[in-house]
Design an enzyme around this catalytic site. Structure first.
Site, short mmCIF file in Angstrom:
data_model
loop_
_atom_site.label_atom_id
_atom_site.label_comp_id
_atom_site.label_asym_id
_atom_site.label_seq_id
_atom_site.Cartn_x
_atom_site.Cartn_y
_atom_site.Cartn_z
N CYS B 130 66.06 -2.50 44.85
CA CYS B 130 66.67 -3.95 44.62
C CYS B 130 67.40 -4.67 45.82
O CYS B 130 67.24 -5.76 46.10
CB CYS B 130 67.79 -3.47 43.71
N ALA B 162 74.64 2.50 39.94
CA ALA B 162 73.97 3.36 40.72
C ALA B 162 73.43 4.52 40.02
O ALA B 162 74.14 5.47 39.86
CB ALA B 162 74.55 3.86 42.02
N GLY B 163 72.17 4.68 39.56
CA GLY B 163 71.36 5.87 38.89
C GLY B 163 71.23 7.23 39.80
O GLY B 163 71.37 6.88 41.03
N THR B 166 68.96 6.82 42.90
CA THR B 166 69.39 6.11 44.02
C THR B 166 70.43 7.07 44.64
O THR B 166 70.41 7.26 46.05
CB THR B 166 70.19 4.81 43.63
#
Lengths: 338, 293
Positions: B130, B162-163, B166
């Site tokens: 991103c 933020a998964g 990441t």
């Protein structure tokens, strides 16, 4: 608690780096490190104020790379360890390997206290390299003790050997410190040590550090003459004196740290006196990272806005450690609205 | 009158937040039709939503979807870097185009506003990060007018957006973003920083771009950056400058914000929206080119 051993980590030539815009020379670092080693501290933290990989437009390009400063300290120290800081998202595992090669044997992996999982891979590498793997949970004033303890468990599960409450803004009240350290002590296995890293923006650094010890902390970050970001850190000289009076063992020679503070740090290392004034005091009041101080002063001049207003607005927008670019953003917005 | 074109049939691998946001975007994207959604979790909300909306949905993974659904032209991979290696192979065997939203970085990096046309023929393109989607267009625009000796970007995203991908691979995020600033953006040297902000209510994605350009002509740079921001915002509507360009000592500073479209992901998650929007842009460009060819 009488006779209990407390580890002292001096961070004058790491956190103090903020107050000289990261311009320390290897000679200055060696001089401080040798004196601290002689005085008996457990470890000396060395390097860019924003940790490994901090060399940037965002935080400031240092006069000398971290590896050079670490090597300078390693060359003069006999007993104390060398600690380095790493903020995931800024520094990387590659930077940690380089610091380890230069002589660092302790790392403090620093994350916002609610985001500890971003440091798991770095804690893992530190263990692999045989370094002491410590976790700095920063911005400790923004989270509940339970939330901080949950995050501490994540790093301990990843191999973390010590967890610190890091009062980045110097905004923690004594009861906050007590509650958080108590929660950490209850949540973590007995062999995991608890530390505290204070900033003196509200004049509470020494007393908060003592409160942490009373709840079970055994590692204290200090700086000589209190040199550090914002209104500085927990000042080594009074803390060592207080701990001695209270019957704790630090192994640190009080007169030795007083001498290096008065003979070298204050006259030759510090650009000016460390004071709690309307700017540093407002950092603590607004809960804004102490490392923002010089950046806020510069942005205030550049955009002709009051730096104190800038700090208050950054507090309202809940900026966290590392977000120095937001200072420019907010200053530009304040200048536009003026 | 132009003849009615058959829409490009798009499959989605991954039924998490990104895959589901992609589904809603494909539904309304001109020239695209949803062929189906493949997940691996039978209880996922994304698969349930796909089925409710009348789409093919399977918890059997991408291979099952490709076996059961005919005529898939392109697949968005919104799974994981590890799964993508296998997916890229499956798709190449069937001659299905792959648009990779994972950090696998197997195929070439694509930033639609910079190098989409030249990479369109590649079987598997990677959308990098991103941070790269938000900042590489700016560096590329500046580099078109003046050499950029050093580019540095800081992306700050809401911690809530933020998964785990990441979080567990934060070094890879900064390293691949920094690499794209050079290979796609054209900077000589680069650095990328990513920060997570846990504030509640959540912050929208912010980006700061620093470009060292020496004594270059600011008017020309400003015009180039503004034009490029307009190009990106044509496919990411929430992408905008928050302040006029700043210049000091040969460094240009560009401040940007990305608000999401709020399809499936909340509006603050501009960091996720810029990825799904870039994917849609790639598919639409591919659809147009296929028909033209």
């Amino acid at each position: 608690m009488s006779g209990q051993r407390i580890k002292i980590i001096d961070t004058t030539v790491r956190d103090g780096s903020h107050s000289v815009a990261h311009r320390f020379s290897p000679e200055q670092v060696a001089k401080v490190a040798a004196a601290l080693d002689h005085a008996g501290v457990w470890a000396v933290a060395v390097g860019h104020g924003d940790g490994l990989g901090g060399a940037s437009r965002q935080y400031g390009f240092p006069a000398h790379p971290d590896a050079e400063l670490i090597a300078a300290a390693a060359g003069v120290m006999e007993n104390a360890r060398i600690a380095t800081a790493l903020l995931p998202g800024i520094g990387t595992k590659e930077d940690l390997r380089a610091a380890h090669e230069a002589g660092a044997t302790v790392v403090r992996v620093s994350t916002v206290c609610t985001e500890a999982d971003i440091g798991v891979q770095h804690i893992g590498l530190a263990r692999e390299l045989g370094m002491a793997a410590h976790s700095h949970l920063n911005m400790a004033h923004i989270a509940t003790p339970e939330r901080i303890a949950e995050n501490a468990r994540i790093v301990v599960d990843a191999g973390g050997e010590a967890v610190y409450l890091v009062d980045s803004a110097g905004a923690l009240m004594r009861d906050d410190v007590r509650a958080a350290v108590k929660a950490l002590r209850e949540a973590l296995p007995a062999e995991v040590e608890i530390g505290i890293h204070e900033h003196n923006n509200l004049s509470l650094a020494v007393s908060n550090s003592v409160a942490a010890i009373e709840e079970g902390a055994t590692i204290i970050d200090v700086t000589l003459a209190g040199m550090g970001a914002g209104a500085g850190n927990c000042q080594a000289e009074p803390l060592i004196a207080v701990l001695d009076r209270l019957g704790y063992e630090t192994g640190v020679d009080l007169l030795g740290v007083q001498d290096i503070a008065d003979d070298f740090v204050r006259p030759e290392l510090m650009p000016g006196p460390i004071v709690i004034d309307r700017l540093t005091g407002t950092l603590g009041y607004a809960g804004v990272p102490a490392s923002f101080l010089l950046h806020a002063i510069r942005a205030g001049e550049r955009f002709e806005v009051d730096p104190r207003e800038l700090i208050l607005e950054l507090g309202r927008r809940k900026a966290v450690v590392g977000q120095e670019d937001m200072i420019i953003d907010v200053a530009a917005a304040l200048a536009r609205d003026a | 009158m132009e003849a009615e074109r058959p829409p490009l049939r798009v499959g989605i691998a991954g039924s998490g937040n990104i895959g589901t946001d992609l589904m809603l975007k494909v539904e309304r994207a001109k020239g695209l039709a949803l062929a189906g959604v493949a997940g691996i979790d039978p209880d996922s909300d994304g698969l349930a939503l796909a089925a409710r909306r009348g789409h093919y949905a399977t918890p059997g993974g991408l291979a099952t979807m490709l076996d059961q659904v005919d005529g898939v032209d392109l697949v968005f991979d919104a799974t994981s870097a590890r799964a993508h290696a296998e997916h890229a192979r499956l798709l190449a065997e069937r001659d299905v185009k792959s648009v990779d939203l994972t950090p696998a970085a197997l195929g070439p990096a694509v930033i639609p506003a910079v190098n989409l046309r030249e990479r369109l023929g590649e079987p598997d393109v990677n959308l990098v990060t991103c941070g790269a989607q938000a900042t590489v267009p700016i560096i590329a625009a500046i580099a078109d007018t003046a050499p950029v000796s050093y580019a540095e970007i800081v992306s700050t995203i809401s911690a809530r957006s933020a998964g785990p991908g990441t979080r567990q691979n934060i070094d890879e995020f900064t390293q691949t973003t920094a690499r794209a600033l050079q290979t796609v953006g054209g900077a000589e040297r680069s650095k990328a920083i990513i920060l997570l902000n846990p504030a509640d209510p959540p912050i929208v994605m912010r980006n700061t771009v620093f470009a060292d350009v020496g004594g270059a002509d600011l008017d020309e740079i400003t015009a180039a950056v503004e034009a490029r921001v307009a190009e990106v915002s044509a496919y990411v509507p929430g992408y905008r400058l928050t302040a006029p360009l700043l210049v000091k000592d040969g460094t240009v500073t560009v401040l940007l914000e990305v608000t999401g479209a709020g399809d499936y992901l909340p509006e603050y998650a501009g960091n996720l929206d810029i990825m799904t929007s870039a994917a849609i842009r790639v598919a639409q460009q591919f659809a147009e080119t296929e028909v033209a060819a």
